[in-house]
Design a protein around this motif. Structure first.
Motif, short mmCIF file in Angstrom:
data_model
loop_
_atom_site.label_atom_id
_atom_site.label_comp_id
_atom_site.label_asym_id
_atom_site.label_seq_id
_atom_site.Cartn_x
_atom_site.Cartn_y
_atom_site.Cartn_z
N HIS A 128 -15.75 -27.28 26.84
CA HIS A 128 -14.79 -27.87 25.90
C HIS A 128 -13.38 -27.32 26.10
O HIS A 128 -12.43 -27.86 25.54
N PHE A 129 -13.24 -26.23 26.86
CA PHE A 129 -11.94 -25.58 27.03
C PHE A 129 -11.35 -25.90 28.41
O PHE A 129 -12.09 -26.03 29.39
N PRO A 130 -10.03 -26.02 28.49
CA PRO A 130 -9.38 -26.37 29.76
C PRO A 130 -9.73 -25.41 30.90
O PRO A 130 -9.92 -25.83 32.04
N ASN A 131 -9.82 -24.11 30.59
CA ASN A 131 -10.10 -23.11 31.63
C ASN A 131 -11.50 -22.53 31.53
O ASN A 131 -11.77 -21.43 32.03
N GLY A 132 -12.41 -23.24 30.87
CA GLY A 132 -13.79 -22.80 30.80
C GLY A 132 -13.92 -21.44 30.12
O GLY A 132 -13.25 -21.15 29.12
N LYS A 133 -14.77 -20.59 30.68
CA LYS A 133 -15.00 -19.27 30.10
C LYS A 133 -13.79 -18.35 30.22
O LYS A 133 -13.73 -17.32 29.54
N ASN A 134 -12.84 -18.71 31.07
CA ASN A 134 -11.63 -17.90 31.22
C ASN A 134 -10.53 -18.29 30.22
O ASN A 134 -9.47 -17.68 30.19
N ASP A 135 -10.81 -19.31 29.42
CA ASP A 135 -9.82 -19.77 28.44
C ASP A 135 -9.70 -18.75 27.31
O ASP A 135 -10.71 -18.21 26.83
N PRO A 136 -8.47 -18.46 26.85
CA PRO A 136 -8.28 -17.49 25.77
C PRO A 136 -9.01 -17.84 24.48
O PRO A 136 -9.36 -16.96 23.70
N GLY A 137 -9.26 -19.13 24.26
CA GLY A 137 -9.92 -19.55 23.03
C GLY A 137 -11.43 -19.49 23.07
O GLY A 137 -12.09 -19.62 22.03
N PHE A 138 -11.99 -19.27 24.26
CA PHE A 138 -13.45 -19.25 24.38
C PHE A 138 -14.02 -17.94 23.86
O PHE A 138 -13.51 -16.86 24.14
N ARG A 139 -15.11 -18.04 23.07
CA ARG A 139 -15.82 -16.86 22.57
C ARG A 139 -17.32 -17.03 22.76
O ARG A 139 -17.86 -18.10 22.48
N THR A 140 -17.96 -15.99 23.23
CA THR A 140 -19.41 -16.04 23.38
C THR A 140 -20.08 -15.91 22.02
O THR A 140 -19.45 -15.52 21.03
N LYS A 141 -21.37 -16.19 21.95
CA LYS A 141 -22.12 -16.02 20.70
C LYS A 141 -22.11 -14.56 20.28
O LYS A 141 -22.07 -14.25 19.08
N LEU A 142 -22.15 -13.66 21.26
CA LEU A 142 -22.13 -12.23 20.95
C LEU A 142 -20.81 -11.83 20.30
O LEU A 142 -20.79 -11.07 19.33
N GLN A 143 -19.71 -12.34 20.83
CA GLN A 143 -18.40 -12.04 20.25
C GLN A 143 -18.27 -12.61 18.84
O GLN A 143 -17.73 -11.97 17.94
N ILE A 144 -18.80 -13.83 18.64
CA ILE A 144 -18.75 -14.44 17.32
C ILE A 144 -19.60 -13.63 16.34
O ILE A 144 -19.18 -13.34 15.22
N GLY A 145 -20.80 -13.24 16.78
CA GLY A 145 -21.69 -12.47 15.91
C GLY A 145 -21.08 -11.15 15.48
O GLY A 145 -21.16 -10.76 14.30
N ALA A 146 -20.45 -10.43 16.42
CA ALA A 146 -19.82 -9.16 16.09
C ALA A 146 -18.64 -9.37 15.13
O ALA A 146 -18.44 -8.58 14.20
N ALA A 147 -17.87 -10.44 15.36
CA ALA A 147 -16.73 -10.73 14.48
C ALA A 147 -17.21 -11.06 13.07
O ALA A 147 -16.60 -10.64 12.08
N LEU A 148 -18.31 -11.80 12.94
CA LEU A 148 -18.84 -12.14 11.62
C LEU A 148 -19.36 -10.90 10.90
O LEU A 148 -19.25 -10.79 9.67
N ALA A 149 -19.94 -9.96 11.65
CA ALA A 149 -20.41 -8.72 11.03
C ALA A 149 -19.24 -7.92 10.47
O ALA A 149 -19.30 -7.39 9.35
N ARG A 150 -18.14 -7.87 11.24
CA ARG A 150 -16.95 -7.18 10.74
C ARG A 150 -16.37 -7.90 9.53
O ARG A 150 -15.91 -7.27 8.58
N GLN A 151 -16.41 -9.24 9.56
CA GLN A 151 -15.90 -10.03 8.44
C GLN A 151 -16.69 -9.74 7.17
O GLN A 151 -16.13 -9.65 6.08
N ALA A 152 -18.01 -9.60 7.30
CA ALA A 152 -18.84 -9.28 6.15
C ALA A 152 -18.47 -7.91 5.57
O ALA A 152 -18.35 -7.75 4.35
N LYS A 153 -18.25 -6.95 6.44
CA LYS A 153 -17.86 -5.61 5.98
C LYS A 153 -16.51 -5.65 5.27
O LYS A 153 -16.33 -5.05 4.20
#
Length: 213
Positions: A128-153
């Motif tokens: 979905h991103f112009p530069n694939g996995k190298n695109d600044p907007g791309f996030r892996t499920k692991l990155q999203i999961g860690a960010a959501l854990a911090r958001q909960a805290k």
């Protein structure tokens, strides 16, 4: 919204949500009002969810406590077409195979009495991103999961530990992000995954379980 949708026999279309007939009821006033609310009005779903979480934290019946657990996981729904946002060919736990669908990463607070979802973010495949996995907007499920854990805290959720299955627990970077955020965790890892230790203390989870027995 979840509470409103659950009693419905069918909840996949706007007409069903407002108890009108499929297709022929599409022009019903209630359908049009719901369509406008979902697609045109300026409500912010993140603000609505933040308020919901705030109310859960304030209610003694649901307030998190130091004995609870923050569960980090993802779930996938199959989609046959390409028009749906975030759709991609990926592993879908609901069907147990790689297929076309949408995957959402979620956090859930739970204890022996009650559980409820906290935050959810859809995973967007690299194509979905112009530069694939190298695109600044791309996030892996692991990155999203860690960010959501911090958001909960940051939202004030207290817990004994964060927990996840081996899809997350096997990843050193994911566990490191939780540690850097000051979140204690208990992660599942695959039986063949060893744990770093000194000399004869090195063993796999299976070895550790046998030693306890």
């Amino acid at each position: 919204m979840t509470g409103l949708l659950l009693p419905r026999d069918r909840n996949k279309t706007l007409t069903c949500l407002v108890s009108t007939e499929p297709v022929v009821g599409a022009q019903h006033r209630s359908v049009q009002r719901l369509q406008f609310f979902l697609s045109e009005s300026t409500w912010d779903h993140e603000k609505v969810n933040a308020r919901r979480v705030e109310m859960l934290l304030a209610d003694p019946a649901t307030a998190p406590h130091p004995g609870g657990v923050l569960v980090i996981d993802d779930s996938g729904d199959p989609k046959d077409e390409n028009a749906t946002a975030h759709v991609g060919k990926q592993y879908l736990g609901s069907v147990g195979k790689i297929d076309r669908g949408v995957v959402t990463v979620t956090t859930c607070w739970a204890d022996e009495r009650v559980y409820y979802p906290l935050h959810a973010v859809p995973y967007t495949s690299a194509h979905h991103f112009p530069n694939g996995k190298n695109d600044p907007g791309f996030r892996t499920k692991l990155q999203i999961g860690a960010a959501l854990a911090r958001q909960a805290k940051e939202a004030g959720v207290v817990l004994r530990a964060a927990a996840a299955d081996c899809a997350y627990g096997d990843q050193d970077g994911f566990r490191r992000e939780l540690a850097d955020a000051g979140l204690p965790f208990v992660m599942a890892i695959k039986p063949r995954h060893g744990a770093w230790a000194y000399g004869g203390q090195a063993y796999t989870p299976v070895d550790a379980a046998r030693a306890l027995a």
